[in-house]
Design an enzyme around this catalytic site. Structure first.
Site, PDB file in Angstrom:
ATOM      1  N   ILE A   1      -0.019  -0.113  -0.264  1.00  0.00           N
ATOM      2  CA  ILE A   1      -1.291   0.146   0.410  1.00  0.00           C
ATOM      3  C   ILE A   1      -2.043   1.074  -0.533  1.00  0.00           C
ATOM      4  O   ILE A   1      -1.736   2.260  -0.633  1.00  0.00           O
ATOM      5  CB  ILE A   1      -1.079   0.789   1.791  1.00  0.00           C
ATOM      6  N   PRO A   2      -3.007   0.549  -1.271  1.00  0.00           N
ATOM      7  CA  PRO A   2      -3.547   1.231  -2.457  1.00  0.00           C
ATOM      8  C   PRO A   2      -4.514   2.377  -2.172  1.00  0.00           C
ATOM      9  O   PRO A   2      -5.715   2.296  -2.488  1.00  0.00           O
ATOM     10  CB  PRO A   2      -4.234   0.097  -3.209  1.00  0.00           C
ATOM     11  N   CYS A   3      -4.003   3.459  -1.617  1.00  0.00           N
ATOM     12  CA  CYS A   3      -4.865   4.624  -1.383  1.00  0.00           C
ATOM     13  C   CYS A   3      -5.330   5.236  -2.700  1.00  0.00           C
ATOM     14  O   CYS A   3      -6.295   6.006  -2.715  1.00  0.00           O
ATOM     15  CB  CYS A   3      -4.147   5.663  -0.527  1.00  0.00           C
ATOM     16  N   HIS A   4      -4.675   4.871  -3.806  1.00  0.00           N
ATOM     17  CA  HIS A   4      -5.111   5.376  -5.116  1.00  0.00           C
ATOM     18  C   HIS A   4      -6.459   4.776  -5.535  1.00  0.00           C
ATOM     19  O   HIS A   4      -7.104   5.292  -6.451  1.00  0.00           O
ATOM     20  CB  HIS A   4      -4.053   5.075  -6.180  1.00  0.00           C
ATOM     21  N   ARG A   5      -6.887   3.711  -4.872  1.00  0.00           N
ATOM     22  CA  ARG A   5      -8.172   3.087  -5.218  1.00  0.00           C
ATOM     23  C   ARG A   5      -9.363   3.741  -4.532  1.00  0.00           C
ATOM     24  O   ARG A   5     -10.499   3.286  -4.689  1.00  0.00           O
ATOM     25  CB  ARG A   5      -8.129   1.589  -4.875  1.00  0.00           C
TER      26      ARG A   5
END
Length: 356
Positions: A316-320
């Protein structure tokens, strides 16, 4: 853990020759003994295949190694203050202890002084050191996946009860008594950005985090408490799946994960996490953008909180998610990792070797 073979050979040569100019450059973990040492340790030198090299003491601690009693990598009298040495010795006497204010008072040590001196010497606060040592006890069994007695002995415990107590305080279940609880398996996954912990049942992935993430211990506690689950070392189909997908991701061959996920959160948090998964690899969004997409344009602070509560890193790409200003903003796994992940996704992995 350092992965570059050329650098590992360089460090091993420095270890064999006890080169003092490598002090502070690396630490070596010895898998056959379970300890980590300074480059100039006087002990008999291990075989190359039994060595793992780390840039920081925290990495070695989280990889489940304990400080060597001969070279004292964290409390050598020529390198640290009396306060640091005293606290390191106190942790070794009771490595699974959670430190509180009164514990510092009992040793006549100012808590802020301890924090400052550890930060200056090791790049981590004392609390981070104690947590890393404590987590290392649980992560050792997760990492090895070995038999209970082997893990017990490698952890440095003389009694099986001591090991079980240390494990259960962190993971919520003794290794041998699981009764009828929901059983989750935990596994250690090595990646280009450092080791990660994966927790899953037979059907879905519940947690995927870097083992040095601040707050990981609390995340595990919340998970097992909310589900009333026992967490033990092991493999499941979702763990095998995410390990394979992560390998492809870091090789630049995969941008969308298919491993089944178990999302534990409020309906709003789940809606945020679902929106995060819609951000294409190589692109970024802001908290305000996500709030707007959810039809709640003023809820960007709540979006930020939900983003921070994500327990499935990378997948779940919270880094984006970045700031409206274009600045990277925070990231649970560290801003350096966030920058690497974004660059990796923008370039399709073509600059991986250069970045690492």
């Amino acid at each position: 853990m350092i992965q570059n073979e050329e650098r590992k050979l360089e460090y091993y040569k420095a270890l064999i020759e006890k080169k003092s100019d490598y002090e502070g450059v690396f630490y070596v973990g010895v898998t056959s003994t379970g300890v980590f040492c300074r480059p100039t340790c006087p002990a008999r030198k291990p075989k190359y295949d039994n060595c793992e090299f780390y840039e920081t003491a925290q990495q070695a601690l989280l990889a489940s190694f304990r400080p060597c009693q001969r070279c004292r990598p964290l409390s050598h009298p020529n390198h640290v203050s009396d306060i640091v040495r005293l606290l390191v010795e106190a942790v070794e006497q009771n490595p699974e202890k959670r430190w509180k204010g009164q514990d510092f008072k009992a040793l006549s040590i100012d808590e802020s002084t301890a924090r400052r001196q550890f930060k200056k010497r090791f790049g981590m606060t004392f609390v981070e050191y104690a947590r890393s040592r404590r987590m290392g006890l649980a992560l050792k069994s997760i990492r090895s996946g070995g038999k209970i007695i082997d893990t017990q002995l490698a952890s440095g415990y003389d009694s099986s009860s001591g090991f079980r107590d240390a494990f259960s305080r962190i993971m919520g279940a003794t290794p041998t008594r699981l009764d009828d609880s929901l059983i989750l398996r935990a596994s250690w996954l090595d990646t280009q950005l450092g080791p990660m912990m994966a927790i899953a049942d037979d059907n879905e992935l519940y947690l995927l985090e870097f083992v040095d993430r601040r707050g990981l211990e609390r995340e595990v506690e919340r998970l097992r408490t909310r589900l009333q689950a026992a967490i033990i070392p092991g493999q499941t189909t979702p763990i095998q799946s995410i390990e394979n997908e992560l390998s492809q991701y870091f090789e630049g061959m995969l941008t969308e994960f298919k491993t089944p996920l178990h999302l534990m959160g409020s309906p709003f948090q789940k809606s945020v996490w679902e929106q995060l998964q819609k951000i294409p690899a190589g692109e970024t969004s802001s908290y305000a953008d996500i709030a707007l997409a959810l039809g709640k344009p003023t809820a960007y602070r709540a979006v930020a909180q939900a983003n921070g509560a994500n327990q499935l890193a990378i997948v779940i790409p919270c880094h984006r998610v970045i700031n409206v200003s274009g600045e990277l903003g925070g990231y649970g796994g560290g801003v350096a990792r966030k920058e690497w992940l974004l660059n990796h996704e923008k370039t399709g992995g073509s600059k991986n070797e250069q970045s690492t």
